[in-house]
Scaffold this motif. Sequence first.
Motif, mmCIF file in Angstrom:
data_model
loop_
_atom_site.group_PDB
_atom_site.id
_atom_site.type_symbol
_atom_site.label_atom_id
_atom_site.label_comp_id
_atom_site.label_asym_id
_atom_site.label_seq_id
_atom_site.Cartn_x
_atom_site.Cartn_y
_atom_site.Cartn_z
ATOM 1 N N ALA A 301 -60.992 2.189 32.257
ATOM 2 C CA ALA A 301 -60.441 2.411 30.914
ATOM 3 C C ALA A 301 -60.965 3.719 30.324
ATOM 4 C CB ALA A 301 -60.793 1.239 30.005
ATOM 5 N N GLN A 302 -62.248 4.002 30.544
ATOM 6 C CA GLN A 302 -62.809 5.268 30.048
ATOM 7 C C GLN A 302 -62.126 6.464 30.711
ATOM 8 O OE1 GLN A 302 -64.832 5.684 27.634
ATOM 9 N NE2 GLN A 302 -65.780 3.708 27.312
ATOM 10 N N GLU A 303 -61.868 6.350 31.998
ATOM 11 C CA GLU A 303 -61.210 7.446 32.698
ATOM 12 C C GLU A 303 -59.756 7.599 32.251
ATOM 13 O OE1 GLU A 303 -62.629 9.687 34.936
ATOM 14 O OE2 GLU A 303 -64.386 8.764 33.995
ATOM 15 N N ALA A 304 -59.095 6.463 31.928
ATOM 16 C CA ALA A 304 -57.697 6.529 31.497
ATOM 17 C C ALA A 304 -57.540 7.322 30.207
ATOM 18 C CB ALA A 304 -57.144 5.109 31.321
ATOM 19 N N LEU A 305 -58.550 7.265 29.342
ATOM 20 C CA LEU A 305 -58.468 7.992 28.079
ATOM 21 C C LEU A 305 -58.550 9.502 28.273
ATOM 22 C CD1 LEU A 305 -60.665 5.673 25.834
ATOM 23 C CD2 LEU A 305 -58.175 5.799 25.951
ATOM 24 N N ARG A 306 -58.987 9.951 29.450
ATOM 25 C CA ARG A 306 -59.034 11.385 29.720
ATOM 26 C C ARG A 306 -57.662 11.920 30.127
ATOM 27 N NH1 ARG A 306 -64.154 13.528 31.501
ATOM 28 N NH2 ARG A 306 -65.855 12.016 31.400
ATOM 29 N N ARG A 307 -56.781 11.078 30.584
ATOM 30 C CA ARG A 307 -55.514 11.518 31.146
ATOM 31 C C ARG A 307 -54.457 11.665 30.055
ATOM 32 N NH1 ARG A 307 -56.949 6.907 34.753
ATOM 33 N NH2 ARG A 307 -58.190 7.805 36.443
ATOM 34 N N PRO A 308 -53.384 12.426 30.342
ATOM 35 C CA PRO A 308 -52.309 12.559 29.333
ATOM 36 C C PRO A 308 -51.556 11.253 29.144
ATOM 37 C CG PRO A 308 -51.681 13.589 31.403
ATOM 38 C CD PRO A 308 -53.126 13.224 31.544
ATOM 39 N N GLN A 309 -50.931 11.141 28.010
ATOM 40 C CA GLN A 309 -50.120 9.971 27.678
ATOM 41 C C GLN A 309 -48.698 10.424 27.384
ATOM 42 O OE1 GLN A 309 -52.118 8.202 24.363
ATOM 43 N NE2 GLN A 309 -53.983 7.727 25.517
ATOM 44 N N VAL A 310 -47.753 9.736 27.983
ATOM 45 C CA VAL A 310 -46.343 10.059 27.801
ATOM 46 C C VAL A 310 -45.664 8.861 27.152
ATOM 47 C CG1 VAL A 310 -44.196 10.759 28.918
ATOM 48 C CG2 VAL A 310 -46.396 11.534 29.845
ATOM 49 N N LEU A 311 -44.996 9.085 26.037
ATOM 50 C CA LEU A 311 -44.355 8.023 25.274
ATOM 51 C C LEU A 311 -42.883 8.356 25.085
ATOM 52 C CD1 LEU A 311 -47.015 7.592 22.432
ATOM 53 C CD2 LEU A 311 -46.883 6.314 24.578
ATOM 54 N N GLY A 312 -42.024 7.371 25.291
ATOM 55 C CA GLY A 312 -40.632 7.496 24.918
ATOM 56 C C GLY A 312 -40.399 6.798 23.591
ATOM 57 N N PHE A 313 -39.547 7.381 22.742
ATOM 58 C CA PHE A 313 -39.339 6.775 21.437
ATOM 59 C C PHE A 313 -37.880 6.957 21.021
ATOM 60 C CE2 PHE A 313 -40.389 11.169 20.629
ATOM 61 C CZ PHE A 313 -39.502 11.547 19.632
ATOM 62 N N GLY A 314 -37.437 6.138 20.115
ATOM 63 C CA GLY A 314 -36.090 6.243 19.563
ATOM 64 C C GLY A 314 -35.984 5.446 18.281
ATOM 65 N N MET A 315 -35.066 5.889 17.378
ATOM 66 C CA MET A 315 -34.846 5.173 16.126
ATOM 67 C C MET A 315 -33.397 5.377 15.709
ATOM 68 S SD MET A 315 -36.752 5.482 12.425
ATOM 69 C CE MET A 315 -35.925 7.017 12.016
ATOM 70 N N ARG A 316 -32.797 4.319 15.220
ATOM 71 C CA ARG A 316 -31.414 4.378 14.769
ATOM 72 C C ARG A 316 -31.281 3.589 13.481
ATOM 73 N NH1 ARG A 316 -26.486 1.715 14.915
ATOM 74 N NH2 ARG A 316 -24.676 2.993 15.507
ATOM 75 N N GLU A 317 -30.654 4.192 12.492
ATOM 76 C CA GLU A 317 -30.420 3.485 11.244
ATOM 77 C C GLU A 317 -29.322 2.459 11.419
ATOM 78 O OE1 GLU A 317 -29.532 6.444 8.348
ATOM 79 O OE2 GLU A 317 -31.629 6.608 7.715
ATOM 80 N N VAL A 318 -29.463 1.377 10.703
ATOM 81 C CA VAL A 318 -28.444 0.337 10.707
ATOM 82 C C VAL A 318 -27.704 0.433 9.388
ATOM 83 C CG1 VAL A 318 -27.998 -2.129 10.875
ATOM 84 C CG2 VAL A 318 -29.871 -1.120 12.181
ATOM 85 N N ASN A 319 -26.477 0.911 9.437
ATOM 86 C CA ASN A 319 -25.658 1.078 8.229
ATOM 87 C C ASN A 319 -24.386 0.257 8.353
ATOM 88 O OD1 ASN A 319 -27.489 2.920 7.200
ATOM 89 N ND2 ASN A 319 -26.431 4.688 8.095
ATOM 90 N N THR A 320 -23.925 -0.192 7.201
ATOM 91 C CA THR A 320 -22.661 -0.946 7.202
ATOM 92 C C THR A 320 -21.454 -0.015 7.160
ATOM 93 O OG1 THR A 320 -22.800 -1.101 4.802
ATOM 94 C CG2 THR A 320 -23.712 -2.925 6.076
ATOM 95 N N GLY A 321 -21.667 1.179 6.755
ATOM 96 C CA GLY A 321 -20.564 2.147 6.683
ATOM 97 C C GLY A 321 -21.076 3.531 6.930
ATOM 98 N N GLY A 322 -20.205 4.428 7.302
ATOM 99 C CA GLY A 322 -20.610 5.799 7.567
ATOM 100 C C GLY A 322 -21.197 5.957 8.952
ATOM 101 N N LYS A 323 -21.586 7.142 9.257
ATOM 102 C CA LYS A 323 -22.155 7.447 10.556
ATOM 103 C C LYS A 323 -23.673 7.348 10.479
ATOM 104 C CE LYS A 323 -21.916 10.844 14.260
ATOM 105 N NZ LYS A 323 -21.382 12.166 14.683
#
Length: 470
Positions: A301-323
């Motif tokens: 675990a200590q060694e893992a904190l030395r390595r880079p971290q890659v994260l995927g992310f996404g967000m979408r609004e939920v609307n009843t109308g419009g884009k």
Amino acid sequence: MNLNAFWLAALVLAAGAAPVLAQGGSPLSFAQAQQLLLSGSDQLAASAKAVESARLRREGMQGLGGPSVAVTGMGYRYSASADISLDPARHALDGVLGHLPPGLGAAAPQLPQLPSSIDLQRKANRASASVSLLWPLYIGGLGDAVRGELDALADEAVADAAASAHGLRSLLVQRYFGAQLAERAARLRERALAGVREHDDAAQRMLRTGVISQLERLQAQAALADAEQQARKARGDADLAATALARTLKAAARVQPTSPLFVASQPLPPLQGFIDAAHRHHPGLDKVQAKRRQAGALHEAQEALRRPQVLGFGMREVNTGGKPNWVAGVAVRWTLWDSIDRDALAASSQRKIEQAELTREQALSDIALLVEKNWLAVDQARTQYLAQQAQENLARELLRLRTASLREGTGTALELIDTELNLTKVQTERAQTAHQYVQALAALLESTGQSDEFDRYRAQADIQIASDAP
């Protein structure tokens, strides 16, 4: 250690134990007592809860490092106000009027005058919602390290539970056969007391007929008083031992042990086999190994904190109308420097690994020494019991001769009493030696992680010493 096998064995041992308690005070074999102990032990139940907790914690972290989806919703009301100055508009309007033709300019004074400012206010209710996704694509092996530590913690809990079970079996051997020894000692003392009373009555008759002196009569009375005191003490010890056994088993009434003390006349198998078994089965070694794995997981675990971290992310609004609005992407984070000394932490976790390895080596040595000590204790008790047979034979022969001498008038009642008490003493000592053999065997099997083999050794023993044996 096989977790499922351990608890399956515990459940099998617990099966069929309940009916015995309902017969409180009835005869109880060692196997039945073992079932009662394992099924009703609070200590073992607490160990089971610890194992279950560790397993559930590990199951709960199985998906560590996987994606997470969250829904965010907001509902709000707002009030906004603004003070807008109209002076620029008024100046512009005046300038426009000044450039109008004379015919139109005459009409200008009829236009309404603009205020110097205007106050705007806006109030409304709004709501919004969005769905977001976060997926750690690479975190340097941190998830595997955490799961590895939790696996090791679960194995440690299993090792502790196994050690508790072995300790409980040894405690049962101590209490169960301790009660058997105390009962045999009490019966031997009571049997001797009955004989001394007979001889005391005979001495009283002989005194009246002038066959013995008053001194010999007093000696017989003193021997009777001592025999009565010894019998009372032995019976009290037996009652106390029976109470301790009943409370160990949580029995509502006194139980009567039926499995006798035993000794095997044949020596044990070679010592090395027991040492090898201890290296394979001793729960202490399993616990040390679990500690070693925990230290290794912490280091990873200590060694893992030395390595880079890659994260995927996404967000979408939920609307009843419009884009709806949305965003998605990949983030990379690599700590180049911070205030924590990672090298020192890595060195610390490496020392933990080395400590666990050295502890295991020491434990192997200590367990081997303990096994040898217990193995020798079993053999010494066995040889001592067999050697005491000559003493018992001698005591029995002396009793036969003293009885014949008294019958022929060449011996005294006091000599016969002393001979009977000596036989009782020798028989009690042999029972104590048999008890030492049983306790040493239980300690040997516990030190090798084979306490469940005790019943097999007991069944194979060719010498059985019941509490009421002559």
